[in-house]
Design an enzyme around this catalytic site. Structure first.
Site, mmCIF file in Angstrom:
data_model
loop_
_atom_site.group_PDB
_atom_site.id
_atom_site.type_symbol
_atom_site.label_atom_id
_atom_site.label_comp_id
_atom_site.label_asym_id
_atom_site.label_seq_id
_atom_site.Cartn_x
_atom_site.Cartn_y
_atom_site.Cartn_z
ATOM 1 N N GLU A 96 0.661 -11.844 -2.584
ATOM 2 C CA GLU A 96 -1.088 -11.831 -2.753
ATOM 3 C C GLU A 96 -1.551 -11.516 -3.846
ATOM 4 O OE1 GLU A 96 1.265 -9.521 -1.692
ATOM 5 O OE2 GLU A 96 0.250 -7.614 -1.699
ATOM 6 N N HIS A 141 4.734 -8.732 -4.504
ATOM 7 C CA HIS A 141 3.455 -8.972 -3.857
ATOM 8 C C HIS A 141 2.876 -10.373 -4.061
ATOM 9 C CE1 HIS A 141 2.271 -4.556 -3.068
ATOM 10 N NE2 HIS A 141 3.187 -4.365 -4.059
ATOM 11 N N ILE A 160 5.495 -3.652 -7.697
ATOM 12 C CA ILE A 160 4.722 -2.473 -7.923
ATOM 13 C C ILE A 160 5.351 -1.099 -7.007
ATOM 14 C CG2 ILE A 160 2.569 -1.186 -7.714
ATOM 15 C CD1 ILE A 160 1.211 -4.048 -7.659
ATOM 16 N N ARG A 161 5.883 -0.510 -7.698
ATOM 17 C CA ARG A 161 6.666 0.886 -6.972
ATOM 18 C C ARG A 161 7.452 0.341 -5.660
ATOM 19 N NH1 ARG A 161 4.876 5.938 -4.854
ATOM 20 N NH2 ARG A 161 2.925 4.969 -4.377
ATOM 21 N N GLY A 163 0.782 -1.009 0.074
ATOM 22 C CA GLY A 163 0.026 0.016 0.074
ATOM 23 C C GLY A 163 0.880 1.292 0.117
ATOM 24 N N GLU A 164 0.692 1.988 0.826
ATOM 25 C CA GLU A 164 1.251 3.454 1.035
ATOM 26 C C GLU A 164 1.901 3.344 2.421
ATOM 27 O OE1 GLU A 164 2.214 5.238 -1.602
ATOM 28 O OE2 GLU A 164 3.616 6.238 -0.400
ATOM 29 N N SER A 165 3.331 3.145 2.607
ATOM 30 C CA SER A 165 3.860 3.121 3.804
ATOM 31 C C SER A 165 3.647 4.002 4.709
ATOM 32 C CB SER A 165 5.450 2.723 3.899
ATOM 33 O OG SER A 165 6.027 3.545 2.938
ATOM 34 N N CYS A 211 6.090 -5.369 0.508
ATOM 35 C CA CYS A 211 6.380 -4.035 -0.205
ATOM 36 C C CYS A 211 6.143 -2.770 0.898
ATOM 37 C CB CYS A 211 5.381 -3.860 -1.371
ATOM 38 S SG CYS A 211 5.909 -2.764 -2.350
ATOM 39 N N ARG A 256 12.995 3.466 -0.846
ATOM 40 C CA ARG A 256 11.717 3.420 -1.275
ATOM 41 C C ARG A 256 11.687 3.635 -2.760
ATOM 42 N NH1 ARG A 256 7.712 7.349 1.619
ATOM 43 N NH2 ARG A 256 6.180 6.252 0.435
HETATM 44 N N1 GLN Z 1 5.641 2.770 -2.904
HETATM 45 C C1 GLN Z 1 4.936 2.557 -1.904
HETATM 46 C C2 GLN Z 1 5.551 3.180 -0.671
HETATM 47 O O1 GLN Z 1 6.931 3.685 -0.523
HETATM 48 C C3 GLN Z 1 4.865 0.933 -1.622
HETATM 49 C C4 GLN Z 1 4.407 0.494 -2.716
HETATM 50 C C5 GLN Z 1 3.391 -1.037 -2.660
HETATM 51 O O2 GLN Z 1 3.387 -1.390 -1.365
HETATM 52 N N2 GLN Z 1 3.547 -1.473 -3.753
HETATM 53 O O3 GLN Z 1 5.165 2.869 0.522
#
Ligand code: GLN
Length: 192
Positions: A171, A169, A133-134, A47-49, A76, A103
């Site tokens: 999942e 990921h 993913i990112r 997600g977004e940390s 992630c 990150r």
């Molecule tokens: N870029 C996100 C972060 O820095 C992590 C991306 C992800 O969990 N797919 O939190």
């Protein structure tokens, strides 16, 4: 039967729950202290940390998580939160694993990719389609940390005692291998 919790504050926690259910494992969404206490191990999803960190604090889970001694796995964004060091960032973290992480180090959203990698678990090499993913890059591993999979020379799945981090990921695939590995980690700890 072990109970596996998935931190359900933000990100793709539902996908983790589905994967666990596919393994016939009891899976629970965790948002509050009593829910965290009730499970035998915890997954922190992607997600977004920074957002997940904010919500951990808001929900009063910080102390409990920083002292967490049951098995824990971060994917992630979850891996970022587990790291002791996040390069060039003073964002909130749990600091449970002796790794340094950077990150978004493979580029932006459009640079997301999937690649077949080999997992080195249970004395066996298993092929796995890893989705990034990112993704963050793990740039340093402490002495007590072991790499279980690499992608183009980078460690992408690492373990330190009962703490696991993947920068991809599992999942989001229909493969259960990594989830099964984590559940076995919990079972092992319980039989200890
Ligand atoms: N870029 C996100 C972060 O820095 C992590 C991306 C992800 O969990 N797919 O939190």
């Amino acid at each position: 039967m072990v109970k596996v919790g998935v931190l359900a504050l933000q990100g793709d926690f539902r996908e983790h729950i589905w994967r666990l259910k596919a393994l016939n494992v009891d899976a629970f969404e965790v948002r509050k202290i009593d829910e965290l206490d009730a499970v035998d191990g915890l997954i922190i999803p992607g997600g977004e940390s920074t957002t997940i960190g904010k919500l951990i604090r808001r929900n009063g889970l910080t102390d409990l998580l920083r002292r967490y001694h049951k098995p824990i796995w971060g994917t992630c964004a979850g891996a970022i939160l587990l790291a002791k060091d996040i390069e060039d960032s003073d964002q909130f973290k749990l600091g449970l694993m002796n790794i340094t992480i950077r990150r978004n180090d493979y580029g932006r959203q459009i640079d997301s990719f999937s690649q077949d990698i080999e997992l080195n678990i249970n004395d066996q090499r298993t092929s796995f389609n890893a989705i990034f993913i990112r993704a963050p890059r793990i740039t340093k591993l402490g002495e007590s940390v072991k790499s279980l999979a690499e992608c183009n020379g980078d460690a992408v799945m690492v373990i330190e005692k009962n703490r696991l981090a993947t920068t991809f990921h599992p999942e989001l695939t229909d493969m259960n291998t990594v989830h099964k590995f984590f559940v076995e980690l919990i079972v092992k700890q319980q039989n200890h």
